[in-house]
Design an enzyme around this catalytic site. Structure first.
Site, short mmCIF file in Angstrom:
data_model
loop_
_atom_site.label_atom_id
_atom_site.label_comp_id
_atom_site.label_asym_id
_atom_site.label_seq_id
_atom_site.Cartn_x
_atom_site.Cartn_y
_atom_site.Cartn_z
N TYR A 141 11.46 20.99 20.60
CA TYR A 141 10.63 21.88 21.42
C TYR A 141 11.34 22.33 22.69
O TYR A 141 10.92 23.28 23.34
CB TYR A 141 9.31 21.20 21.80
CG TYR A 141 8.38 20.95 20.62
CD1 TYR A 141 8.54 21.63 19.42
CD2 TYR A 141 7.33 20.06 20.72
CE1 TYR A 141 7.70 21.41 18.35
CE2 TYR A 141 6.48 19.83 19.65
CZ TYR A 141 6.68 20.50 18.47
OH TYR A 141 5.84 20.27 17.40
N LYS A 192 14.28 11.33 10.37
CA LYS A 192 14.81 11.78 9.08
C LYS A 192 16.31 11.54 9.09
O LYS A 192 17.11 12.48 9.06
CB LYS A 192 14.47 13.27 8.87
CG LYS A 192 13.00 13.55 8.63
CD LYS A 192 12.56 13.24 7.22
CE LYS A 192 13.13 14.25 6.24
NZ LYS A 192 12.81 13.86 4.83
N ASP A 225 8.55 11.70 6.61
CA ASP A 225 7.70 12.22 5.51
C ASP A 225 7.02 11.08 4.78
O ASP A 225 5.85 11.17 4.40
CB ASP A 225 8.51 13.12 4.56
CG ASP A 225 9.79 12.48 4.07
OD1 ASP A 225 10.29 11.54 4.73
OD2 ASP A 225 10.31 12.90 3.02
N ASP A 249 4.18 14.89 17.04
CA ASP A 249 3.12 15.88 17.15
C ASP A 249 2.27 15.87 15.87
O ASP A 249 1.03 15.81 15.90
CB ASP A 249 3.78 17.26 17.34
CG ASP A 249 2.83 18.32 17.83
OD1 ASP A 249 1.63 18.01 18.02
OD2 ASP A 249 3.26 19.47 18.03
N ASP A 253 -1.52 13.62 15.09
CA ASP A 253 -2.73 14.35 14.68
C ASP A 253 -3.25 13.81 13.35
O ASP A 253 -4.46 13.67 13.15
CB ASP A 253 -2.45 15.85 14.53
CG ASP A 253 -2.66 16.60 15.85
OD1 ASP A 253 -2.93 15.93 16.87
OD2 ASP A 253 -2.55 17.83 15.86
#
Ligand code: NAD
Length: 360
Positions: A141, A192, A225, A249, A253
């Site tokens: 970001y 990852k 993942d 992020d 959620d």
């Protein structure tokens, strides 16, 4: 002990839910040895309306001088046409940046009385208590280079850069290990590493830090993942999850929704030792219900409990509030967003009153 908190109620339902936190602070001041002084300030649209900017430097100075900041929520359709840099959300970003809030803590806690609010089967989420620690100031970001360039022939190219340094990884991992020691002593670190160099560095640095300083804490590494899948398959395997800005992020959620109720979700953002932290509900300003006295104040109240726990080290008071929330829910008292069969629907301020009665 005495403390000073800055209260930034913000927009929409912010002032309504914050009124219930103030009631609790009043009760603490009257009935315990802990004294909490408060300083009200404006943020978001409320600040824009008054000063033409969503967070003034004067307000920010108070944020820095206080022990912690309790924030409501910002934004709403009233400010949709305002310039990007002066939008209510820009006030929030300025606060996070100026206080260098690098670790975002999002608990996902399933209260027994609300178990049916989850979309997952009760046996999967019963007793769930996860804490996600998300790195908040680095990663894709913020990484450079970034932008959209025109390649000609109608073709364009969008670029963002995922970048982390060892010190950025270590400081957020330290927070996760420290917190795990106060909980069930397990950290799951997600990245990852199989396809990203920044993930490989993340895994190596977390492993080295663990070996050097936190070998008493159980550490496991998991690809992000896979973590997304495991959160739905068997969320109880997790205690503390630490991950980067982007994966955090998404995973926070996802974990939050295991609990099924937006009005119940607190969060904390911590900076470097000795600087103020910010505590706020996960939800927004809910303009659709603002001013009606129906908003659920519990996410903000639980954020205040996190403040007592993490910034003020008032563990007993924090526990009392969390137990009080458990009790009002078990007693069947509900704001409309968490209403269920055979429960009693109450207003925002009745919820605040009921909580104080329950704590008493
Ligand atoms: P929202 O979280 O405000 O509302 C989503 C839905 O949940 C709405 O139906 C709302 O009524 C309900 N809801 C939210 N909090 C509730 C509560 N405490 N009690 C009962 N019901 C509640 O999200 P949105 O509608 O996407 O955004 C509204 C505004 O809030 C936007 O301007 C957005 O930018 C802003 N926002 C701010 C923050 C923040 O301040 N940190 C976070 C998210 C969104």
């Amino acid at each position: 002990m005495s403390y000073k908190l800055q209260i930034l109620a913000g927009d929409g339902i912010g002032p309504e839910i914050m009124a219930e936190v103030k009631k609790l602070i009043g009760w603490i001041n009257e009935t315990t040895d802990t004294k909490i002084e408060t300083a009200d300030g404006l943020i978001g649209g409320a600040s824009y309306d008054e000063f033409g900017e969503p967070l003034t430097d004067e307000t920010l100075e108070v944020s820095k001088a206080c022990d912690a900041v309790i924030l409501g929520s910002v934004g709403g359709p009233k400010w949709d046409g305002v310039d990007y840099n002066e939008r209510p959300e820009a006030g929030l970003l300025k606060l996070r940046k100026e206080l260098d809030l690098f670790a975002n803590l999002r608990p996902a806690l399933v209260f027994d009385a609300l178990i049916d609010a989850s979309t997952l089967k009760p046996e999967i989420v019963k007793g769930l208590d996860i804490l996600i620690v998300r790195e908040l100031t680095g990663g894709v970001y913020f990484g450079e280079p970034r932008g959209i360039e025109d390649l000609g022939n109608g073709e364009r190219r969008g670029v963002n850069t995922q970048v982390y340094t060892t010190s950025e990884i270590n400081r957020v991992a330290c927070v996760a290990f420290d917190l795990a020691r106060k909980r069930s002593n397990k950290v799951t670190s997600c990245e990852k590493a199989n396809v990203m160099e920044s993930g490989k560095l993340w895994r190596e640095d977390v492993t080295a830090l663990h070996k050097a300083e936190f070998s008493d804490v159980e550490l496991e590494h998991m690809y992000a993942d896979n973590c997304a899948m495991q959160l739905l398959r068997n969320p109880s395997q997790f205690d503390v999850i630490v991950t980067d800005n982007l994966f955090g992020d998404i995973l926070s959620d996802e974990a939050a929704m295991l609990t099924g109720s937006l009005g119940m979700l607190p969060s904390a953002s911590l900076g470097v030792e000795g600087s103020s932290a910010v505590y706020e509900p996960v939800h927004g300003s809910a303009p659709d219900i603002a001013g009606q006295g129906v908003a659920n104040p519990l996410a903000t109240i639980l954020s205040f409990a996190m403040c007592l726990r993490y910034s003020l080290d008032e563990q007993d008071l924090a526990q009392k509030i969390e137990d009080g929330v458990q009790k009002v829910l078990t007693d069947g008292l509900r704001t409309p967003d968490i209403m269920a069969d055979n429960c009693k629907k109450i207003s925002t301020s009745e919820m605040g009153d009921a909580l104080i009665e329950a704590i008493k």
